[in-house]
Design a protein around this motif. Structure first.
Motif, mmCIF file in Angstrom:
data_model
loop_
_atom_site.group_PDB
_atom_site.id
_atom_site.type_symbol
_atom_site.label_atom_id
_atom_site.label_comp_id
_atom_site.label_asym_id
_atom_site.label_seq_id
_atom_site.Cartn_x
_atom_site.Cartn_y
_atom_site.Cartn_z
ATOM 1 N N ARG A 1 -4.305 0.013 -9.863
ATOM 2 C CA ARG A 1 -3.236 0.476 -9.011
ATOM 3 C C ARG A 1 -3.769 1.195 -7.748
ATOM 4 O O ARG A 1 -3.198 1.136 -6.383
ATOM 5 C CB ARG A 1 -2.014 1.291 -9.594
ATOM 6 C CG ARG A 1 -1.272 0.087 -10.674
ATOM 7 C CD ARG A 1 -0.090 1.119 -11.091
ATOM 8 N NE ARG A 1 0.834 1.371 -10.162
ATOM 9 C CZ ARG A 1 1.925 0.733 -9.910
ATOM 10 N NH1 ARG A 1 2.271 -0.474 -10.665
ATOM 11 N NH2 ARG A 1 2.815 1.213 -9.061
ATOM 12 N N ASP A 2 -4.795 2.179 -8.106
ATOM 13 C CA ASP A 2 -5.335 2.895 -6.822
ATOM 14 C C ASP A 2 -6.682 3.375 -7.422
ATOM 15 O O ASP A 2 -6.855 4.275 -8.449
ATOM 16 C CB ASP A 2 -4.333 4.185 -6.751
ATOM 17 C CG ASP A 2 -5.026 4.810 -5.315
ATOM 18 O OD1 ASP A 2 -6.102 5.371 -5.347
ATOM 19 O OD2 ASP A 2 -3.983 4.883 -4.420
ATOM 20 N N SER B 1 0.741 -1.366 -0.029
ATOM 21 C CA SER B 1 0.113 -0.172 -0.069
ATOM 22 C C SER B 1 0.867 1.210 -0.213
ATOM 23 O O SER B 1 2.014 1.104 0.473
ATOM 24 C CB SER B 1 -0.797 -0.071 1.447
ATOM 25 O OG SER B 1 -0.149 0.028 2.328
ATOM 26 N N ASP B 2 0.428 2.474 -0.417
ATOM 27 C CA ASP B 2 0.984 3.680 0.024
ATOM 28 C C ASP B 2 1.180 4.020 1.165
ATOM 29 O O ASP B 2 0.629 3.577 2.101
ATOM 30 C CB ASP B 2 0.205 4.651 -0.805
ATOM 31 C CG ASP B 2 0.095 4.397 -2.447
ATOM 32 O OD1 ASP B 2 1.261 4.302 -2.974
ATOM 33 O OD2 ASP B 2 -0.664 5.189 -3.101
ATOM 34 N N THR C 1 0.334 7.787 -9.898
ATOM 35 C CA THR C 1 -0.212 7.504 -8.795
ATOM 36 C C THR C 1 0.592 7.486 -7.534
ATOM 37 O O THR C 1 0.070 7.438 -6.309
ATOM 38 C CB THR C 1 -0.599 5.828 -9.032
ATOM 39 O OG1 THR C 1 0.733 5.060 -8.819
ATOM 40 C CG2 THR C 1 -1.446 5.469 -10.083
#
Length: 261
Positions: A159-160, A98-99, A195
């Motif tokens: 991706r998001d 995750s980010d 992203t």
């Protein structure tokens, strides 16, 4: 023992939902559900497949929850059925990075469980893991060809979810993305530029991506430079049985070597 009549059992409306970001996730280009959609599976896996398929997105589909929510099979049997569904190409567990959190600045891995009504090949799942939505494995001749730029834009939402674009959005941004990729063709660099470091809320994904395509446009290449080492993978497949992470080629059928023996 399950009977043929029990194959049509459906989950209740109160089936538990997973924590946000987890649970059942669908895959693109699904076929409509038919009476024989899972006829190729053994009886137990056929029953669990029909049960999972009827659940809404983000439902909890771990072995413990499935054993509790249907009347025929316990945890051990459900776990075996999930392995059978993985080997048949209907299910994969994916560990994604995750980010960084806005408060702590740390990263964490989250587990996504992807479900496909169509039995997919290992090659299809490997491409899906890398963010490349493969063309349908059947009826490809009926689909219009899309440019690489269009496909890269369409894949941003994988991706998001904050950057999920519509078909009209992708068409409007296609020319700018084509120019971007002409200067820097590496799809991972493109995806990270679009992203990386997103705000908590993106009110207009189309306007946001248009701004990044303009502001982060790479310079024209003047000379050839050595290729930078590939970034560390942001996603790994997980063994459906034991949860051991690895690249798709190390987990044929979604199972590690130890669990296949």
């Amino acid at each position: 023992m399950a009977s043929e009549n029990s194959i049509s059992a459906l989950p209740s409306a109160a089936h538990p939902m997973a924590n946000p970001g987890y649970g059942k996730r669908g895959t693109p280009d699904q076929d409509p559900l038919r009476r024989d959609s899972f006829a190729h599976l053994p009886l137990r896996a056929r029953y669990i497949a029909g049960f999972i398929d009827a659940l809404p997105e983000h439902s909890a589909i771990d072995a413990k929850t499935l054993a509790k929510e249907q009347p025929l099979y316990g945890q051990a049997a459900v776990r075996s059925a999930l392995n059978e569904l993985s080997v048949a190409g209907h299910l994969r567990r994916v560990r994604r990075l995750s980010d960084p959190g806005t408060a702590s600045g740390t990263t964490r891995w989250v587990i996504h469980t992807y479900w496909s009504r169509i039995a997919r090949s290992d090659e299809w799942w490997a491409r899906f893991l890398d963010g490349d939505v493969p063309e349908p494995e059947r009826k490809q001749e009926r689909r219009p060809a899309r440019t690489d730029a269009y496909r890269r834009l369409a894949q941003l939402g994988l991706r998001d979810p904050r950057l999920t674009l519509s078909a009209a959005d992708c068409t409007a941004l296609e020319a700018a993305a084509t120019e971007w990729l002409a200067r820097e063709p590496d799809p991972q660099v493109f995806a990270q530029a679009m992203t990386g470091g997103l705000p908590s809320t993106v009110h207009s994904p189309r306007a946001f991506v248009a701004t990044r395509l303009r502001d982060k446009l790479p310079p024209h290449r003047i000379r050839i430079t050595p290729t930078a080492p590939p970034p560390a993978p942001r996603a790994l497949m997980e063994c459906t049985e034991c949860g051991r992470p690895g690249r798709p080629e190390a987990l044929p059928g979604g199972l590690c070597r130890g669990c296949r023996l």
